[in-house]
Enzyme design. Structure first.
Site, short mmCIF file in Angstrom:
data_model
loop_
_atom_site.label_atom_id
_atom_site.label_comp_id
_atom_site.label_asym_id
_atom_site.label_seq_id
_atom_site.Cartn_x
_atom_site.Cartn_y
_atom_site.Cartn_z
N ALA A 127 -6.44 0.63 -0.68
CA ALA A 127 -6.23 0.33 -2.09
C ALA A 127 -7.59 0.05 -2.70
CB ALA A 127 -5.31 -0.87 -2.26
N GLU A 150 -9.64 -1.54 -6.30
CA GLU A 150 -9.46 -2.46 -7.42
C GLU A 150 -9.98 -1.96 -8.75
OE1 GLU A 150 -13.37 -3.87 -5.34
OE2 GLU A 150 -11.43 -3.06 -4.74
N ASN A 151 -9.98 -0.66 -9.00
CA ASN A 151 -10.46 -0.15 -10.28
C ASN A 151 -9.92 -1.01 -11.43
OD1 ASN A 151 -11.25 2.38 -8.77
ND2 ASN A 151 -9.03 2.54 -8.67
N GLU A 179 -5.98 -6.97 -4.41
CA GLU A 179 -6.56 -6.09 -5.42
C GLU A 179 -6.52 -6.71 -6.81
OE1 GLU A 179 -8.25 -3.69 -4.33
OE2 GLU A 179 -7.42 -3.78 -2.29
N ARG A 215 -18.16 11.73 10.24
CA ARG A 215 -19.33 11.76 11.12
C ARG A 215 -19.92 10.36 11.30
NH1 ARG A 215 -23.66 14.13 7.71
NH2 ARG A 215 -23.54 11.99 6.93
#
Length: 893
Positions: free
Chosen positions: A297, A299-300, A333, A826
């Site tokens: 998730a 937190e925009n 969030e 990677r």
């Protein structure tokens, strides 16, 4: 083939550790930075003030066309502007209309673009215009696409994931947290799509019969990594909370499954508004369920994205206990909307200000709204995980120097999240919850819409509490390591006293002493430690600040005296023989918090080689079958750890027989089905026991799981949702071709993300090598969402016990997997999958595997993996002979 020795392994680890040593002098993160001195790669001669961005995604070609106009402030005359851009083509770049056109130079390694003008731009404000073309990725960085199944076939949506440094994959920008600006977004999408961003839609109009243009309202000042865009065939349900519209956004037909999250978001917003003393400042907050692309998730600000199974709850398919994790992620969030979004760290060295506080607040909020969950007790493993990492040579301070974005990615770990959480809880307990909250409110008010450092927080707390904070906190944040309290009691007549002294707790296998970094890595540590100590029957424990050593009164002679009463402190305790014996005899009279703390410390001492395995196992013999879930989960986890180390060893059958004999009475008390009202803890313990007993080869448990699974295939209602994950897992571990094919078929038929994961992961746990190869082959197809490919390969290596097959597969298909999964495959996944080994040959193979060490972040992850392997090798060497001797005398009890 070259023969390797333990000295070779030590030398490889030492060489890698040299790359991780901090710069000499004080830790960079402890400085109270101004904007000009905040670390970062970009010059601060030009800063963004406002972005006006137009985006046109092409979902067929997976390309993104864009134009941005950036209001900038030049702080001094300059002919060069440097900003971030990666995997994109920049077209014309002009300043102040067409007064000057820039020459553009892209630096792929630095992920930057330099614009050079023929004449310097003057000090003051200017307007920069850039046209660009970027990519829509298959992996969850930047803007990515998700193909998901529906009853009408496969559908495609797009979403974004930008932390720590991937806004630069969507539009050119100053992609460092200190460069805060406002954003105005316009996006062109299919007319059937719902588009969601940080702010509400301000305007929407048709472009043609197929497309529409959506314009969003202006954001507050924020860092670029908080930008969000999600668009697809979505639907939204809403509720109001203190003037804010809260929405749950899902793919079509799933919105009602977000009702639990929506109802709790309303409660949380009110709770956080009060706690932080600053109201949530945006007009809306959307919770966006994404059925793929990334696994967690984010937190925009105003538009939190969640992997679908982390947000949606359906009692028909989810166990009731799933509500706990949904609430936890949601609370985490939403706390970020203040800690991280409103007030943002200046650079990634202070990431813990975001993650440690959000991790602490998620538990505090759960304890407030759902006290029956006993969230601090049941979440004890979070602190234990941090302490296990922090006891290693490859640990790092909570505040750590971060050189670039690859190193920033490595900072999202158990030290940052879980040690940060534990430190904050310990400080709150020491200062008092009211004084602590007053300090947090002052901090929020002082730094809203800006950037801060850890020093700012300590000043606010110290001022509000009137107690020393900086010295205590700095000793835990500016140096790595776990304190060890060595405690012993002595008697003088009837009076008992306890001596306390601090040391450093380390889990450090023997290594070469020739490495010149040993003195730095193993240097002593000193802490100021808030200690709670007292007799088990004490109503009020003694609270002292241990700064070195101390001696305290400890009740009457013979009273069991415990350090870290309540398990709030972040430290290990090693008791002398007298104290340990008294506590062991009183194990059943302890609270569950103290009992699990005592057990966990004893097991940690075994891992560190400070006590024998038999002492821990003897202690567990005193645990009753009806003890709390958390206590038994600690025992189950330890037995499972030993079982994994014993893979392919002759001691394993006896160990598994002992584990079955120890755990079966606990399961028999609970049974397969609840006989009355089933509380969450009993349901969770039942699931843990069934899975563990299945892994330990309990033939009755395996047979019953198969019987119930066969009934479920015929009639899904026959198996309670609480048991579906566990039963599928046990069936997967012991799968033959027919049951494996059934699991894969169930996964393919389902349109519910949590169900698909259940069956794919169960199939990946098959211990038959032929079936493991079939699972690995699926990861190269479009059948599996990219979100779970890494997890599926890990499941083959761990649950499926086929690490060699998984490692060979990764090496043979490295280019294809990296192209699909992105750079993190990677840099992070390869070291992670190698931790399924516990031998020096594979450790040296990893140390020499160049692709995993292409970045500084990758080298950090390799060093951590090498030490994980070395610790497992050391523990295996010591523990397996001990467990073999133990089981010869204790099996069948």
């Amino acid at each position: 083939m070259m023969a390797f020795t333990r000295r070779n392994l030590a030398a490889a680890l030492a060489a890698t550790l040299v790359l991780m040593l901090p710069v000499s002098g004080s830790v960079a993160a402890e400085r109270n930075y101004s904007f000009d001195t905040t670390p970062g790669k970009l010059p601060k001669t030009v800063i963004p003030v406002h972005y006006a961005i137009e985006l046109t995604p092409d979902l067929e070609k997976l390309s993104l066309a864009g134009v941005e106009v950036v209001d900038i402030e030049a702080r001094e005359p300059t002919a060069r502007l440097t900003l971030n851009a990666v995997n994109m083509t920049l077209g014309a770049a002009t300043i102040d209309g067409d007064t000057q056109r820039a020459d553009i130079t892209l630096d792929a390694a630095a992920e930057s673009a330099t614009l050079t003008f023929t004449q310097p731009i003057t000090t003051g404000t200017h307007r920069l215009r850039i046209a660009f073309t970027a990519r829509i990725n298959s992996f969850g960085r930047g803007l990515f696409f998700v193909d998901y199944p529906t009853d009408q076939g496969i559908r495609r949506m797009i979403s974004s994931q930008l932390e720590p440094a991937d806004a630069r994959r969507i539009f050119p920008c100053w992609d460092e947290p200190a460069f805060k600006a406002t954003f105005a977004l316009t996006v062109t999408v299919p007319r059937s799509f719902l588009a969601v961003s940080n702010m509400p839609v301000a305007h929407e109009e048709a472009v043609n019969s197929d497309l529409k243009q959506v314009t969003f309202a202006l954001t507050p000042k924020m860092s670029s990594y908080l930008f969000v865009l999600s668009a697809g065939e979505l639907e939204r349900i809403t509720a109001q909370a203190d003037g804010v519209t809260i929405g749950v956004v899902t793919t079509a037909g799933k919105a009602e499954k977000g009702r639990f999250a929506l109802d709790n978001a309303v409660k949380l917003l009110d709770y956080y508004n009060d706690y932080f003393g600053v109201k949530y400042p945006l007009p809306k907050l959307d919770l966006i369920a994404v059925p793929g692309g990334f696994g967690g998730a984010m937190e925009n600000w105003g538009g939190i994205t969640f992997f679908e199974s982390r947000l949606l709850f359906d009692p028909a398919t989810n166990a009731n206990t799933a509500r706990r994790s949904i609430f936890s992620v949601l609370a985490h969030e939403m706390a970020h909307q203040w800690f991280g979004d409103l007030v943002t760290m200046g650079w990634w060295d202070n990431l813990w200000l975001n993650e440690g506080f959000a991790s602490w607040m998620q538990e505090k909020a759960a304890a407030h709204f759902y006290p029956q969950w006993r969230t601090w007790l049941n979440g004890y493993g979070q602190k234990q995980y941090a302490m296990a990492l922090d006891a290693r040579r490859t640990s790092h301070p909570i505040q750590q120097p971060i050189a670039d974005q690859s190193e920033a990615t490595t900072a999202f770990d158990g030290i940052t999240y879980n040690k940060g959480q534990a430190l904050i809880r310990m400080l709150e307990s020491y200062l008092g919850d009211q004084a602590f909250r007053a300090g947090i409110r002052n901090y929020m008010a002082a730094h809203a819409y800006g950037n801060s450092t850890t020093a700012d927080l300590w000043q606010a707390l110290e001022s509000a509490a009137g107690k020393p904070v900086t010295g205590i906190a700095a000793s835990f944040t500016e140096q790595d390591g776990v304190p060890l309290i060595i405690a012993e009691t002595t008697c003088n007549g009837t009076e008992q006293r306890m001596s306390l002294r601090q040391d450093r707790f380390m889990i450090a296998p023997a290594r070469s002493t020739s490495a010149n970094d040993d003195a730095k890595v193993l240097s002593p540590r000193h802490w100021q430690i808030p200690i709670a100590v007292g007799p088990l029957r004490a109503t009020q424990p003694a609270e002292i600040l241990l700064d070195g050593s101390a001696e305290i009164a400890a009740g009457s002679c013979g009273d069991p005296v415990k350090v870290n009463l309540g398990d709030v402190g972040y430290y290990r305790v090693e008791y002398g023989p007298r104290s340990r014996e008294a506590l062991a005899k009183s194990l059943t009279t302890m609270t569950p918090e103290d009992r699990v703390n005592f057990l966990a410390d004893q097991w940690a001492l075994v891992q560190a080689g400070r006590t024998e395995l038999a002492s821990y196992l003897t202690l567990t013999e005193g645990i009753s079958a009806d003890d709390h879930r958390t206590v038994w989960d600690q025992v189950i986890g330890t037995l499972s750890r030993l079982d994994r180390l014993a893979r392919d060893r002759s001691a394993r059958p006896a160990l598994q027989a002992y584990a079955r004999a120890r755990l079966r009475p606990v399961f028999d008390r609970l049974g397969w089905d609840a006989t009355g009202p089933d509380n969450d803890d009993e349901a969770l313990l039942r699931s843990s026991l069934i899975r563990a007993l299945g892994e330990f080869g309990d033939v009755e448990i395996i047979a019953e799981a198969k019987r119930r699974f066969a009934g479920f295939v015929q009639n899904p209602q026959s198996l309670p949702s609480a048991l579906r994950d566990t039963v599928a897992q046990v069936v997967g571990i012991s799968a033959d071709r027919a049951s494996y094919d059934t699991l894969i078929s169930l996964a393919r038929k389902s349109t519910v993300t949590s169900e698909r994961l259940r069956y794919y992961y169960a199939a990946a746990s098959a211990r038959d090598a032929t079936l493991a190869r079939a699972t690995l082959a699926l990861t190269l197809t479009d059948e599996l969402p990219s979100t779970i490919i890494n997890g599926i390969i890990s499941a083959v290596a761990s649950s499926g016990e086929q690490p060699d097959l998984a490692w060979d597969f990764v090496q043979q298909n490295l280019d294809a997997l990296t192209a699909r999964q992105g750079p993190s495959f990677r840099d992070a996944f390869i070291p992670e999958v190698m931790t399924n080994f516990s031998d020096e040959t594979h450790a040296i193979e990893l140390a020499h595997f160049a692709p995993a060490q292409a970045t500084s972040g990758g080298r950090v992850m390799v060093a951590r993996a090498l030490e994980t392997i070395a610790i497992a090798d050391d523990l295996k060497t010591r523990a397996l002979p001990a467990i073999d001797a133990w089981t010869k005398t204790h099996n069948g009890r």
